[in-house]
Scaffold this active site. Structure first.
Site, short mmCIF file in Angstrom:
data_model
loop_
_atom_site.label_atom_id
_atom_site.label_comp_id
_atom_site.label_asym_id
_atom_site.label_seq_id
_atom_site.Cartn_x
_atom_site.Cartn_y
_atom_site.Cartn_z
N ASP A 1 0.71 -1.09 0.22
CA ASP A 1 -0.18 -0.22 -0.10
C ASP A 1 0.81 1.51 -0.39
O ASP A 1 1.80 1.44 0.97
CB ASP A 1 -0.88 0.45 1.31
CG ASP A 1 -1.45 1.55 1.48
OD1 ASP A 1 -2.35 1.92 0.40
OD2 ASP A 1 -2.30 1.67 2.22
N ASN B 1 3.81 6.71 4.06
CA ASN B 1 4.41 4.88 4.23
C ASN B 1 3.35 4.41 2.93
O ASN B 1 3.02 4.23 2.20
CB ASN B 1 3.52 4.92 5.39
CG ASN B 1 3.97 5.60 6.28
OD1 ASN B 1 5.53 5.43 7.19
ND2 ASN B 1 2.98 6.10 7.10
N ILE B 2 4.44 4.05 2.72
CA ILE B 2 4.67 2.65 2.10
C ILE B 2 3.94 1.48 3.03
O ILE B 2 5.47 0.63 3.74
CB ILE B 2 5.63 2.08 0.85
CG1 ILE B 2 5.93 3.39 0.24
CG2 ILE B 2 5.07 1.12 0.40
CD1 ILE B 2 7.17 3.93 -0.90
N VAL B 3 3.59 0.81 3.37
CA VAL B 3 2.75 -0.92 3.57
C VAL B 3 2.94 -2.07 3.40
O VAL B 3 2.68 -1.80 1.96
CB VAL B 3 1.80 -0.41 4.71
CG1 VAL B 3 1.52 -1.45 5.46
CG2 VAL B 3 1.90 1.10 4.96
N ASP C 1 -6.30 3.08 -3.05
CA ASP C 1 -6.66 2.97 -1.90
C ASP C 1 -8.32 3.06 -0.53
O ASP C 1 -8.18 2.18 -0.21
CB ASP C 1 -5.22 4.12 -1.16
CG ASP C 1 -6.01 5.27 -0.78
OD1 ASP C 1 -6.71 5.64 -2.09
OD2 ASP C 1 -5.53 6.31 -0.27
N ASP D 1 -11.81 6.92 7.28
CA ASP D 1 -9.74 5.93 7.04
C ASP D 1 -8.98 6.97 6.87
O ASP D 1 -9.25 8.16 7.44
CB ASP D 1 -9.14 5.99 5.44
CG ASP D 1 -8.17 5.76 5.53
OD1 ASP D 1 -7.38 5.80 6.39
OD2 ASP D 1 -7.70 4.77 4.32
#
Length: 256
Positions: A6, A11-13, A111, A131
């Site tokens: 994601d 952030n990149i999760v 997302d 969210d």
């Protein structure tokens, strides 16, 4: 094992889903930067996989949701070069095989579509996904699985930073829920104003949306900051930090 990636604005999760146990077992985050070297991604994930004793060969499928297009090439290359597997990039064309639909597939963020998909597949009825990310969003889904619309508000961190960056004397403060809504000093005043203010915002938005619809919805909260507003816990059916990751998995498996 399924890997959901994601790529968000903050952030990149990387979420690792164990198919046998049907659980999200591990999570790793990298701060989002427009110029992110492939070598950094490989080094960070290499160390993480070693620490968790995850073999790259155990990852059978990969899905990617990205709202930062500049990162796509790097992340897709990482999957091929390091994991030796192609990655499915979610796009507006990915929703044709889903129970959830939108009239503007190229405009809604992937997302948000992942959130809506995971929530609707869980409840199979009208729902609202709140969210708590870089932006605070409310995604509204009908009983038929149609995306009715999205509301977007600056997120909690964004609000805190805007005060710090646009004023001469106000400090940047931690996102911690104060015990009182009446500020006793500068830090307490900012925390009370933003956090209790957002509590009222969320409650008011949910009430307004459901009044306009004329019926109640299942309410699901997600995002890294979803647990901070403790005063809202009774307003949510569930708080699920992995909702976006789950949506990535569902959409990928419907298309691969």
């Amino acid at each position: 094992m399924f890997l959901s990636i994601d790529a968000g604005n903050s952030n990149i999760v990387f979420g690792f889903y164990e198919i046998g146990s049907r659980l999200w077992k591990y999570e790793h985050r990298i701060n989002t930067r427009s110029e992110l070297p492939l070598l950094q991604v490989e080094n960070e994930l290499h160390l993480f996989l070693l620490e968790k004793e995850i073999k790259p060969a155990s990852i059978t499928e990969i899905g990617l949701s990205s709202v930062v297009p500049d990162l796509n090439a790097t992340l897709l290359k990482f999957c091929i070069h390091y994991l030796n597997k192609p990655c499915y990039l979610i796009s507006g064309k990915s929703y044709e095989k889903l129970q959830v639909s939108t009239t503007r597939p190229s405009e809604i963020g992937t997302d948000l579509m992942c959130n809506a998909t995971a929530a609707f597949y869980r409840f199979h009825k009208a729902c609202i996904v709140v969210d708590f990310g870089t932006a605070l969003t409310f995604t509204v889904v009908s009983d038929e699985g149609k995306i009715l619309g999205v509301n977007i508000v600056p997120g909690l961190n964004t609000a805190i930073k805007s005060l710090f960056l646009n004023t001469a004397k106000l400090p940047e403060v931690k996102l911690e829920m104060p015990i009182s809504a009446i500020g006793k000093n500068t830090i307490h005043s900012i925390q009370a104003g933003v956090l209790y203010g957002y509590t009222g915002l969320v409650k008011g938005m949910l009430e307004t949306i459901q009044n306009e619809l004329g019926y109640s919805c299942k309410i699901v909260a997600t995002g890294g900051l979803s647990a901070i507003l403790t005063t809202l816990k009774n307003n949510f059916e569930e708080v699920d930090r992995n909702l976006t990751l789950e949506g990535i998995r569902l959409i990928t498996e419907a298309n691969v």
